[in-house]
Design an enzyme around this catalytic site. Structure first.
Site, PDB file in Angstrom:
ATOM      1  N   GLU A 120      -7.281   4.636   9.398  1.00  0.00           N
ATOM      2  CA  GLU A 120      -5.993   3.965   9.271  1.00  0.00           C
ATOM      3  C   GLU A 120      -4.901   4.897   9.792  1.00  0.00           C
ATOM      4  O   GLU A 120      -4.810   6.047   9.355  1.00  0.00           O
ATOM      5  CB  GLU A 120      -5.687   3.596   7.817  1.00  0.00           C
ATOM      6  CG  GLU A 120      -4.389   2.773   7.742  1.00  0.00           C
ATOM      7  CD  GLU A 120      -3.807   2.660   6.345  1.00  0.00           C
ATOM      8  OE1 GLU A 120      -3.686   1.546   5.860  1.00  0.00           O
ATOM      9  OE2 GLU A 120      -3.474   3.703   5.755  1.00  0.00           O
ATOM     10  N   HIS A 168       6.289   5.728  -3.859  1.00  0.00           N
ATOM     11  CA  HIS A 168       4.905   5.951  -4.267  1.00  0.00           C
ATOM     12  C   HIS A 168       4.880   6.703  -5.612  1.00  0.00           C
ATOM     13  O   HIS A 168       4.127   6.354  -6.518  1.00  0.00           O
ATOM     14  CB  HIS A 168       4.183   6.755  -3.175  1.00  0.00           C
ATOM     15  CG  HIS A 168       2.703   6.841  -3.370  1.00  0.00           C
ATOM     16  ND1 HIS A 168       2.110   7.846  -4.092  1.00  0.00           N
ATOM     17  CD2 HIS A 168       1.695   6.040  -2.949  1.00  0.00           C
ATOM     18  CE1 HIS A 168       0.807   7.650  -4.102  1.00  0.00           C
ATOM     19  NE2 HIS A 168       0.528   6.559  -3.425  1.00  0.00           N
ATOM     20  N   ARG A 194      -1.116   9.942   9.021  1.00  0.00           N
ATOM     21  CA  ARG A 194       0.283   9.492   8.998  1.00  0.00           C
ATOM     22  C   ARG A 194       1.034  10.219  10.108  1.00  0.00           C
ATOM     23  O   ARG A 194       1.005  11.450  10.163  1.00  0.00           O
ATOM     24  CB  ARG A 194       0.881   9.817   7.629  1.00  0.00           C
ATOM     25  CG  ARG A 194       2.165   9.109   7.344  1.00  0.00           C
ATOM     26  CD  ARG A 194       2.504   9.187   5.877  1.00  0.00           C
ATOM     27  NE  ARG A 194       1.700   8.302   5.050  1.00  0.00           N
ATOM     28  CZ  ARG A 194       1.501   8.469   3.744  1.00  0.00           C
ATOM     29  NH1 ARG A 194       2.028   9.503   3.112  1.00  0.00           N
ATOM     30  NH2 ARG A 194       0.768   7.611   3.059  1.00  0.00           N
TER      31      ARG A 194
HETATM   32  P1  0O2 Z   1      -2.664   5.446  -1.292  1.00  0.00           P
HETATM   33  O1  0O2 Z   1      -2.650   6.052  -2.634  1.00  0.00           O
HETATM   34  O2  0O2 Z   1      -1.456   5.829  -0.476  1.00  0.00           O
HETATM   35  O3  0O2 Z   1      -3.937   5.670  -0.526  1.00  0.00           O
HETATM   36  P2  0O2 Z   1      -6.316  -3.236   3.411  1.00  0.00           P
HETATM   37  O4  0O2 Z   1      -6.360  -1.806   3.942  1.00  0.00           O
HETATM   38  O5  0O2 Z   1      -5.876  -4.211   4.442  1.00  0.00           O
HETATM   39  O6  0O2 Z   1      -7.624  -3.618   2.757  1.00  0.00           O
HETATM   40  P3  0O2 Z   1      -4.128  -2.331   1.826  1.00  0.00           P
HETATM   41  O7  0O2 Z   1      -4.701  -1.000   1.471  1.00  0.00           O
HETATM   42  O8  0O2 Z   1      -3.250  -2.983   0.772  1.00  0.00           O
HETATM   43  O9  0O2 Z   1      -5.263  -3.328   2.239  1.00  0.00           O
HETATM   44  O10 0O2 Z   1      -3.346  -2.187   3.196  1.00  0.00           O
HETATM   45  P4  0O2 Z   1      -1.888  -1.778   3.510  1.00  0.00           P
HETATM   46  O11 0O2 Z   1      -0.901  -2.758   3.003  1.00  0.00           O
HETATM   47  O12 0O2 Z   1      -1.896  -1.509   4.984  1.00  0.00           O
HETATM   48  O13 0O2 Z   1      -1.647  -0.424   2.688  1.00  0.00           O
HETATM   49  C1  0O2 Z   1      -2.338   0.746   3.016  1.00  0.00           C
HETATM   50  C2  0O2 Z   1      -1.576   1.963   2.551  1.00  0.00           C
HETATM   51  O14 0O2 Z   1      -0.201   1.874   2.958  1.00  0.00           O
HETATM   52  C3  0O2 Z   1      -1.493   2.147   1.054  1.00  0.00           C
HETATM   53  O15 0O2 Z   1      -2.671   2.753   0.591  1.00  0.00           O
HETATM   54  C4  0O2 Z   1      -0.265   3.065   0.938  1.00  0.00           C
HETATM   55  O16 0O2 Z   1      -0.566   4.398   1.339  1.00  0.00           O
HETATM   56  C5  0O2 Z   1       0.650   2.469   1.983  1.00  0.00           C
HETATM   57  N1  0O2 Z   1       1.478   1.409   1.376  1.00  0.00           N
HETATM   58  C6  0O2 Z   1       1.302   0.070   1.494  1.00  0.00           C
HETATM   59  N2  0O2 Z   1       2.257  -0.590   0.832  1.00  0.00           N
HETATM   60  C7  0O2 Z   1       3.070   0.343   0.285  1.00  0.00           C
HETATM   61  C8  0O2 Z   1       4.278   0.262  -0.504  1.00  0.00           C
HETATM   62  O17 0O2 Z   1       4.780  -0.812  -0.847  1.00  0.00           O
HETATM   63  N3  0O2 Z   1       4.838   1.466  -0.879  1.00  0.00           N
HETATM   64  C9  0O2 Z   1       4.325   2.669  -0.511  1.00  0.00           C
HETATM   65  N4  0O2 Z   1       4.935   3.776  -0.916  1.00  0.00           N
HETATM   66  N5  0O2 Z   1       3.174   2.772   0.224  1.00  0.00           N
HETATM   67  C10 0O2 Z   1       2.575   1.637   0.620  1.00  0.00           C
HETATM   68  P5  0O2 Z   1      -3.097   2.632  -0.938  1.00  0.00           P
HETATM   69  O18 0O2 Z   1      -4.563   2.678  -1.005  1.00  0.00           O
HETATM   70  O19 0O2 Z   1      -2.450   1.429  -1.577  1.00  0.00           O
HETATM   71  O20 0O2 Z   1      -2.483   3.890  -1.601  1.00  0.00           O
END
Ligand code: 0O2
Length: 213
Positions: free
Chosen positions: A150, A166, A88
């Site tokens: 990522e 989150h 990040r």
């Molecule tokens: P965590 O617990 O943070 O690791 P894809 O990677 O394309 O197969 P994904 O994972 O839905 O599908 O991709 P996306 O939308 O790029 O989201 C990746 C990460 O971005 C998420 O990981 C979150 O860290 C963050 N993120 C995405 N959408 C949101 C949101 O609406 N709110 C917040 N706070 N964070 C978000 P994870 O694995 O979902 O969660």
């Protein structure tokens, strides 16, 4: 010989996967730090405020695979979970986000696999961030593997908002009270306005400095 990690078959163990993803994180971290130092040297300005990185926990990976409808195997983790290695990048202004993304795109050994621009297209929740899935080569003793990382790029204000949202999602497991969700959407609007105003103010300050030169 170069190959992607998902083509390496079979991937021996979770320990080996972690080692390779950690190496990829170190590579990208160093590249970003070098960019920031060089930018400071040339422009007397740091586009990056700070960088955080993490390897996704195995529990979180298993949960994601389940959500996607895949069996929990090492092969599926490597193939379908794009954010096992996550970085990040936090910056001050929205313009820095696109500047950093552009610099990453120009790195000859980095391949951009996918981009999700949640700044131009925010999520209905109000979430804003710029996501890039890239691969970076990791040089092992007997082979080179391309490893997915990522990269999430966002402003300090966007990061502040995303952390609270989150926390809310975690606490209420996706069933947050309507009033809290609405308040967060309103805060997202304020965050966007703050980012826009801070960017304009910064541009104004910069222009004043140039006039004095
Ligand atoms: P965590 O617990 O943070 O690791 P894809 O990677 O394309 O197969 P994904 O994972 O839905 O599908 O991709 P996306 O939308 O790029 O989201 C990746 C990460 O971005 C998420 O990981 C979150 O860290 C963050 N993120 C995405 N959408 C949101 C949101 O609406 N709110 C917040 N706070 N964070 C978000 P994870 O694995 O979902 O969660």
């Amino acid at each position: 010989m170069k190959s992607t990690l998902e083509r390496e078959n079979p991937v021996a163990s979770w320990q080996e996967v972690t080692l390779v993803y950690n190496a990829a994180l170190k590579q990208v971290n160093t590249k970003l730090e070098i960019l920031n130092d060089e930018f400071q040297h040339v422009h007397q300005y740091n586009p990056i405020e700070h960088i955080k990185s993490r390897i996704k926990t195995s529990e979180s990976i298993v949960k994601k695979l389940k959500r996607y409808g895949y069996e929990s195997t090492i092969e599926n983790m490597v193939k379908y979970v794009n954010d096992i290695a996550g970085i990040r990048v936090i910056c001050s202004f929205t313009s820095d986000i696109y500047r950093i993304a552009g610099m990453i795109r120009n790195m000859s050994d980095i391949r951009v696999v996918a981009i999700k621009d949640y700044i131009r297209n925010p999520k209905p929740s109000g979430y804003k961030s710029y996501h890039m899935i890239v691969t970076v080569p990791v040089f092992l003793s007997d082979r080179t593997v391309d490893v997915k990382v990522e990269i999430q790029i966002r402003t300090v204000a966007m990061d502040f908002w995303a952390s609270l949202e989150h926390k809310m999602n975690y606490k209420f497991e996706g069933n947050a009270p309507e009033a809290i969700r609405k308040e967060l959407i309103e805060c997202a609007r304020m965050v966007s306005e703050l980012d826009d105003r801070m960017l304009s103010l910064n541009e104004e300050i910069q222009a004043m400095g140039e006039d004095e030169d």
